[in-house]
Write an enzyme that holds these catalytic residues in place. Structure first.
Site, PDB file in Angstrom:
ATOM      1  N   GLY A 152      44.388 -24.677  61.821  1.00  0.00           N
ATOM      2  CA  GLY A 152      45.302 -23.436  62.333  1.00  0.00           C
ATOM      3  C   GLY A 152      44.956 -22.275  62.935  1.00  0.00           C
ATOM      4  O   GLY A 152      44.790 -21.844  63.514  1.00  0.00           O
ATOM      5  N   TYR A 165      47.103 -14.487  58.331  1.00  0.00           N
ATOM      6  CA  TYR A 165      47.550 -13.506  58.600  1.00  0.00           C
ATOM      7  C   TYR A 165      47.021 -11.860  58.310  1.00  0.00           C
ATOM      8  O   TYR A 165      46.169 -11.603  59.385  1.00  0.00           O
ATOM      9  CB  TYR A 165      49.120 -13.132  59.629  1.00  0.00           C
ATOM     10  CG  TYR A 165      49.373 -15.007  60.107  1.00  0.00           C
ATOM     11  CD1 TYR A 165      48.714 -15.835  60.822  1.00  0.00           C
ATOM     12  CD2 TYR A 165      50.418 -14.687  59.786  1.00  0.00           C
ATOM     13  CE1 TYR A 165      49.052 -15.977  61.197  1.00  0.00           C
ATOM     14  CE2 TYR A 165      51.704 -16.207  59.771  1.00  0.00           C
ATOM     15  CZ  TYR A 165      50.558 -17.104  60.605  1.00  0.00           C
ATOM     16  OH  TYR A 165      51.226 -18.199  61.960  1.00  0.00           O
ATOM     17  N   GLU A 184      57.227  -4.917  58.471  1.00  0.00           N
ATOM     18  CA  GLU A 184      58.120  -4.791  57.624  1.00  0.00           C
ATOM     19  C   GLU A 184      59.318  -3.768  58.760  1.00  0.00           C
ATOM     20  O   GLU A 184      60.249  -3.781  57.969  1.00  0.00           O
ATOM     21  CB  GLU A 184      58.277  -4.292  56.548  1.00  0.00           C
ATOM     22  CG  GLU A 184      57.572  -5.819  56.467  1.00  0.00           C
ATOM     23  CD  GLU A 184      56.705  -5.237  55.164  1.00  0.00           C
ATOM     24  OE1 GLU A 184      57.227  -4.656  54.052  1.00  0.00           O
ATOM     25  OE2 GLU A 184      55.425  -5.269  53.902  1.00  0.00           O
TER      26      GLU A 184
END
Length: 157
Positions: free
Chosen positions: A97, A131, A140
């Site tokens: 990843g 992340y 957020e």
């Protein structure tokens, strides 16, 4: 095991769709994938490709993908949007990843993008931690908005 990160070709699309379906199951939306190989091929390899695709491949075959496209920000200019970063479950935790994300970040740099953005589900703790570990900002303050195709006519007519 050695890994190769490369740009996708049309022959990679059937396996790409399998990984997309695997992600849908992981994200608790097993029936949400409506796209097929023909559409993915047309949209990624036609006259005006809608997306770019990197492949992570070992001697055992394709184990991951990173699908992206470009968007434009009125505040920042050109942005590379990472739609999905997928590594098949049996191959997670091996650094694949990270290698795919590195390819995406390099592409953003080469294409003169000011930002590279993506989304992560709020319950996906392994991805959130990954992340955060690379220094990504997790905002957020935004809410996603979507209008599905079968709703369009009722809105604009």
């Amino acid at each position: 095991m050695s890994i190769t990160i490369r740009r996708a070709t049309e022959k990679d699309i059937p396996r790409t769709l399998e990984l997309i379906q695997e992600l849908a199951v992981y994200e608790r939306e097993p029936d949400a994938v409506v796209i097929d190989v023909k559409e993915l091929t047309r949209d990624g390899f036609g006259e005006n490709p809608a997306y770019g695709l990197f492949i992570a491949e070992t001697e055992n075959g394709i184990v991951g993908i990173a699908l992206y496209y470009f968007r434009y920000s009125t505040w920042n200019g050109k942005v590379l949007y990472l739609e999905d970063l997928i590594v098949t479950e049996s191959e997670r935790g091996k650094g694949y990843g990270r290698k795919l994300l590195n390819a995406i970040l390099q592409e953003a740099d080469e294409q003169n993008c000011r930002l590279c953005t993506w989304q992560v589900l709020d319950w996906n703790e392994p991805s959130i931690e990954f992340y955060k570990s690379i220094g990504a900002d997790l905002d957020e303050g935004w809410i996603n908005c979507t209008v599905k195709r079968d709703q369009y006519k009722g809105i604009y007519q």
